[in-house]
Enzyme design. Structure first.
Site, PDB file in Angstrom:
ATOM      1  N   MET A  99     -11.861  -0.991   1.693  1.00 28.87           N
ATOM      2  CA  MET A  99     -10.811  -1.233   1.109  1.00 28.87           C
ATOM      3  C   MET A  99      -9.815  -2.184   1.650  1.00 28.87           C
ATOM      4  O   MET A  99      -8.802  -3.113   0.924  1.00 28.87           O
ATOM      5  CB  MET A  99      -9.197   0.482   1.417  1.00 28.87           C
ATOM      6  N   ASN A 154     -11.056 -16.268  -4.539  1.00 21.77           N
ATOM      7  CA  ASN A 154     -11.148 -16.122  -3.050  1.00 21.77           C
ATOM      8  C   ASN A 154     -12.512 -16.914  -2.938  1.00 21.77           C
ATOM      9  O   ASN A 154     -13.380 -15.088  -1.955  1.00 21.77           O
ATOM     10  CB  ASN A 154     -10.762 -14.956  -2.470  1.00 21.77           C
ATOM     11  N   TYR A 177     -16.278   2.665   0.805  1.00 22.34           N
ATOM     12  CA  TYR A 177     -15.494   1.261   0.557  1.00 22.34           C
ATOM     13  C   TYR A 177     -14.724   0.855   1.267  1.00 22.34           C
ATOM     14  O   TYR A 177     -14.007   1.375   2.402  1.00 22.34           O
ATOM     15  CB  TYR A 177     -15.072   1.941  -0.517  1.00 22.34           C
ATOM     16  N   TYR A 193       0.379  -1.014   0.008  1.00 23.37           N
ATOM     17  CA  TYR A 193      -0.100  -0.032   0.125  1.00 23.37           C
ATOM     18  C   TYR A 193       1.075   0.662   0.305  1.00 23.37           C
ATOM     19  O   TYR A 193       2.018   1.742  -0.150  1.00 23.37           O
ATOM     20  CB  TYR A 193      -0.783  -0.327   1.272  1.00 23.37           C
ATOM     21  N   HIS A 205     -14.464  -5.194  -2.919  1.00 26.00           N
ATOM     22  CA  HIS A 205     -13.612  -5.816  -4.262  1.00 26.00           C
ATOM     23  C   HIS A 205     -13.257  -7.104  -3.770  1.00 26.00           C
ATOM     24  O   HIS A 205     -12.556  -7.021  -2.151  1.00 26.00           O
ATOM     25  CB  HIS A 205     -12.568  -5.547  -5.128  1.00 26.00           C
ATOM     26  N   PHE A 211     -17.760 -15.011   2.817  1.00 23.75           N
ATOM     27  CA  PHE A 211     -17.611 -14.777   4.451  1.00 23.75           C
ATOM     28  C   PHE A 211     -18.891 -12.942   4.486  1.00 23.75           C
ATOM     29  O   PHE A 211     -19.766 -12.750   5.486  1.00 23.75           O
ATOM     30  CB  PHE A 211     -16.727 -14.055   4.457  1.00 23.75           C
ATOM     31  N   TYR A 212     -18.523 -12.419   3.270  1.00 27.84           N
ATOM     32  CA  TYR A 212     -19.658 -11.578   2.628  1.00 27.84           C
ATOM     33  C   TYR A 212     -21.123 -12.001   2.798  1.00 27.84           C
ATOM     34  O   TYR A 212     -21.973 -11.217   3.159  1.00 27.84           O
ATOM     35  CB  TYR A 212     -18.699 -10.388   1.644  1.00 27.84           C
TER      36      TYR A 212
END
Lengths: 862, 167
Positions: free
Chosen positions: B83, B127, B81, B37, B122, B133-134
């Site tokens: 990240m 995955n 969002y 990052y 995203h 999970f989401y």
């Protein structure tokens, strides 16, 4: 009687006499400007009036004009040698300068001319206490009590004086008489309560236990003694001494009050005839049963569990230690290893602990990959287990294993600072101070506001020689308006910084700065000693007698502190080196400094000067009228890099003075005796030298450094042009004969020593040092040193680097060869590498590479 | 100021980011994600308005995960969002992620100026566990962003979204 002339000179006409009285009043109320003017008025007519001159001098000193003031005072005394005022003033100024011995002399003079002056007597008593002149103190306190028997603190002052003088029986008598005449004590009086506790303490010390207990009980019941815990503790102890049945209850009550105090358990068990520090086979099971009962009673208390581990053995130990360890690991107690390490003295216990924790680790390692069973083993328990084992193995010198475990732990949880800190410690032990500093920095960046991590990191940087970088971190905690972080740390008496910086400067060969910092350590201890002065008055006034007596004892032991001992020995070693090779004094000031560092130093010097000038200006500008007290302000530092200390002609005397307290306070320390010898023999104080050698020999007859000194002494005495004068001469030669067998030549003496310790590295090095004294050709010395590298010799890092230093000292061409061999031998070490290799080592925690990936950002912006 | 650490019986707590514990976030990111990052990322997560949505996740007082979101406004609509969100491997399947996500969602729901309408993120198409999970937390797949990742394969990512209802 004073001569008539002085008296007539002292007497003033009534107008001036009134002015003088006013002057005294003005001084008492600190109206200094007015006082100074009044003094001038008298002096206009009587310029030779000694007492007025002294008073003016005193006022000037208060106003910050120290030199002028002192001049006036001295002149005043000369003009009137029999005035108590003059001497009192002089004493006050000397006391302000912390010159207690001279101050006491002045006070004694003052008392000759005014025997019953209460102020002077009281001050004299404080000075006598500070100087530990207890006979005189008793006398002074007697006089004070005779003059003012109605003042309560005068009674207590006398009792304490007797006590300090070792006469406890008299102290008791005084306290008893005091209590007999005491009237109208208010309820809940803390001061009276303190006196009663002191009284009981005296009775106990004199063995009058029954009386002590009665006094305690009566006054506890009547609420005259207020300190409830002290009552319980005294009671338990006294009852135990009297073997009363109730004693056990009292201990029990104490334990319930504070179940984590080890001393209470010890007292409880001792009352049952069980000495926890010396358990026998008969008392062991009883003691364990007791502790088990306590645990059942107070399941949350850690003390009974831990104490049981000290005494349990075999199977029983295993049963007890297993739940103790597992509870600690599951709870995540970071200090668990430090807690149980003391048990490692028993090798059997150490093995049991290792087995338990290792098998727990295997269990954890097998379970963790299956996340389906989240309750069974906590991942943090596994983590703390790895941490524990890493410490365990490193403490047993299995450093490689320790590092492996840390790496597993870091992979598991890379965010626990303890892991990096401990890795740093292991690397330090392996001889890699640079890597150690880097690891500390890694820990530090995880939590930049953690003071402990920052301090540790700074310390490790100092150890690795990154001095400026260390000061940068330390600067986070120092006052922002100080001239430099290190100046503030010195003001704040940071022994950690002063010692580590001194050691660092010494390692890089900057003897001047090293001396300066060690001297600063010494100053801290001087200040700690001075600090007690105020308590000689305060504690009596406030009747805080019991802690006061503890304070006096503590102050008497002050210089047994390891930091002081280390500083004293290091200073003496430096001065000995300078004595043996005076050229070091001129060459080492700038040794080991790069050009950039020199520039930085110059800059720092200028900055420091500027700050000092500024503060001076500020002081003169703002506060000409202000009372600055009698203590001189901070002295101007005119020896910024320690050059003056380095070039001092009386270095050995300084060293001797610093070492002097060690002969009583560190008499079990061989290194202290060796240092004392080194200094004494060079000052030609041969009796002292002999005493030092004898003391060292009694402690450790085969000590390598002692071996070197024995040879050195022999050589020094035999090569002296003439023996020391009698009676010293024969004492020394007799002593020498006892220390070293006469019939042996030094060569043989050394050869036999080497044979006796042929696989001990430190002894081999000592033998090499002796062969240099003999002397033998350098090649021979070198080959002895290289014996350290024989496969059956197991040198530690410290001895190996001392050997390198020795080779450098004799300018051996084989030094690098030795270093390369050490570098290979100590795989993880870096200290044996060449300077250029060391300079190339990274020392900072890997910083995130900024430039590398702007891509990541765009990706995430999505 | 809200207190930085909120305790729960699961020995889980969240703590706000500060310049002082940023080193821990960097360390976590470096092991949790295949992406490096930028400094901008680390500056943004320290902004005061991000405080409720950027957290370190502690388990037994050890930082073991992180969640970092930002508030975006596009065409007058404001959304949150996500990240980054990650938990160290040994600490997964213990509800840490769920708990942290729910807390962030709760913070978003009570956020007023501006009001946050949805929350999105995203997930790399390799995955599916992450996606699941989401989805357990009421996120829905709303599309695939092709070539979302530039340096790692597969390059495509699911776009997941959840509407936020007011508490």
């Amino acid at each position: 009687m004073p001569p008539a002339t002085a008296l007539s000179k002292r007497a003033l006409p009534s107008k001036e006499a009134t002015l003088f009285k006013e002057l005294l009043n003005l001084y008492e109320t600190r109206q200094l400007k007015k006082g100074s003017k009044t003094a001038d008025q008298i002096l206009k007519k009587f310029p030779e009036h000694g007492e007025t001159l002294c008073m003016k001098g005193l006022i000037q000193t208060h106003l910050g004009k120290r030199e002028e003031g002192l001049e006036l005072v001295k002149k005043g005394i000369r003009l009137d040698l029999t005035s108590h005022i003059c001497w009192h003033v002089f004493g006050l100024i000397q006391k302000g300068e912390k010159n207690y011995e001279e101050a006491l002399k002045s006070y004694t003079q003052a008392l000759r001319f005014d025997k019953e002056n209460l102020n002077i007597l009281r001050d004299a008593a404080h000075l006598q206490t500070q100087l530990r002149i207890y006979d005189g103190l008793v006398e002074t306190r007697h006089t004070l009590l005779r003059l003012r028997p109605a003042l309560r603190q005068n009674w207590i002052g006398l009792a304490i004086a007797y006590h300090l003088n070792g006469n406890i029986a008299e102290a008791l008598k005084v306290v008893e008489q005091y209590e007999a005449i005491l009237k109208n004590v208010p309820d809940y009086d803390v001061e009276h309560s303190e006196v009663l506790l002191y009284h009981i303490r005296l009775l106990e010390d004199l063995g009058q236990i029954n009386e002590a207990l009665t006094l305690l009980d009566v006054n506890a019941k009547s609420r005259a003694i207020l300190d409830r815990i002290a009552i319980m503790e005294f009671r338990a102890r006294l009852m135990s001494k009297l073997h009363l049945d109730d004693a056990e209850h009292t201990w029990q009550a104490l334990i319930e009050q504070n179940p984590d105090c080890h001393d209470y358990y010890k007292g409880f068990l001792l009352n049952r005839g069980i000495d926890l520090d010396a358990v026998t086979d008969e008392t062991r099971s009883q003691a364990l049963q007791c502790l088990r009962d306590f645990s059942a009673q107070m399941p949350k208390a850690g003390a009974p569990l831990r104490l049981a581990l000290n005494i349990a053995q075999g199977e029983q130990f295993k049963e007890l230690v297993e739940p103790y360890l597992l509870a600690g690991l599951e709870k995540g107690v970071p200090s668990l290893f430090a807690d149980v390490k003391a048990l490692y003295r028993d090798e059997h216990k150490r093995r049991i602990i290792e087995d338990i924790v290792e098998s727990y680790r295997e269990k954890c390692a097998a379970v963790t990959p299956v996340p389906a069973d989240p309750i069974s083993v906590d991942p943090t328990a596994y983590l703390w287990t790895l941490y524990f084992l890493a410490q365990h193995h490193s403490s047993l010198s299995r450093h490689t294993r320790s590092l492996e475990l840390i790496d597993i732990a870091v992979t598991h949880t890379p965010t626990l600072p303890e892991l990096y800190m401990f890795k740093g410690r292991v690397l330090k032990r392996c001889g890699d101070p640079y890597g150690a500093a880097r690891c500390m920095d890694e820990a530090r960046v995880l939590d930049l506001q953690d003071r402990f991590l920052n301090t540790k990191c700074a310390k490790y940087r100092l150890r690795a020689g990154y001095i400026d970088q260390a000061v940068e971190i330390l600067g986070l905690f120092t006052k922002k308006d100080a001239s430099s972080p290190s100046a503030d740390l010195e003001d704040m008496q940071s022994l950690l910084y002063l010692t580590e910086d001194a050691d660092g400067q010494l390692r890089r060969g900057n003897l001047g700065l090293a001396l300066k910092r060690y001297t600063a350590v010494q100053k801290v201890f001087d200040e700690l000693e001075d600090d007690q002065f105020d308590f000689h008055g305060y504690s009596l006034r406030k009747f805080t007698l019991n802690v006061y007596l503890d304070l006096i004892t503590w102050e008497d032991q002050l210089r047994s502190h390891p930091v002081y001992i280390h500083a004293a020995i290091s200073v003496s070693q430096i001065y000995v080196r300078l004595h043996d090779d005076p050229s070091l004094g001129t060459s080492s000031v700038t040794a080991g400094l790069t050009d950039a560092e020199k520039k930085a130093k110059k800059k720092a010097k200028k900055a420091a000067q500027k700050v000092q000038e500024d503060s001076k200006k500020g002081a003169t500008a703002t506060s000409a009228n202000e009372d600055k007290g009698l203590e001189p302000g901070p002295a101007k530092d005119d020896d910024l890099d320690g050059t003056k200390l380095l070039q001092a002609q009386d270095g050995l005397e300084k060293a001797a003075k610093m070492l002097a307290p060690l002969s009583t306070l560190a008499k079990d320390n061989v290194d202290a005796w060796i240092a004392t010898y080194d200094v004494a023999v060079r000052r030609k104080k041969y009796l002292q030298a002999v005493k030092a050698l004898n003391s060292a020999k009694a402690l450790s007859p085969e000590h390598p450094e002692l071996h070197v000194r024995l040879a050195h002494f022999q050589k020094t005495m035999s090569s002296a042009p003439q023996p020391p004068p009698e009676p010293v001469g024969s004492v020394v030669s007799n002593a020498l004969a006892r220390l070293l067998p006469v019939e042996l030549s030094l060569e043989l003496f050394n050869a036999q020593y080497l044979q006796r310790h042929s696989i001990d590295a430190a002894s081999i090095l000592a033998a090499a040092k002796v062969s240099r004294i003999l002397p033998v050709p350098r090649e021979e010395i070198e080959s002895t040193v290289f014996g350290i590298l024989n496969p059956d010799v197991r040198p530690d890092i410290k001895t190996a680097s001392q050997a390198v230093a020795f080779l450098q000292e004799i300018r051996s061409p084989r030094t690098d060869e030795f270093k390369v061999a050490c570098d290979a031998r100590f795989e993880l070490s870096t200290i044996f590498k060449s300077p250029s290799e060391i300079a190339a080592l990274p020392w900072k925690a890997a910083e995130v590479d900024v430039a590398a990936d702007t891509q990541g950002k765009t990706e995430m912006l999505g | 100021m809200s207190s930085p650490i909120q305790r729960s019986p699961l020995r889980v707590s969240l703590s706000s980011l500060t310049p002082n514990n940023l080193g821990t976030v960097r360390k976590l990111n470096s092991v949790l994600f295949p992406i490096k990052y930028s400094e901008k990322f680390y500056q943004d997560i320290l902004l005061p308005e991000a405080e409720d949505f950027c957290k370190l996740i502690y388990y037994n007082d050890i930082p073991v995960g992180t969640i970092c979101c930002r508030v975006e406004t596009e065409n007058g609509k404001t959304r949150l969002y996500i990240m980054t969100m990650g938990i160290l491997a040994p600490y997964r399947s213990r509800g840490l992620g769920s708990q942290s996500l729910e807390q962030v969602i709760a913070s978003a729901a009570s956020h007023l100026k501006p009001k946050i309408g949805s929350i999105s993120l995203h997930v790399q198409v390799s995955n599916p566990a992450g996606k699941a999970f989401y989805e357990r937390h009421a996120f829905k797949e709303v599309g695939i962003h092709q070539g979302y990742y530039k340096k790692i394969v597969p390059q495509d990512a699911w776009i997941l979204e959840r509407q936020i209802v007011e508490p």
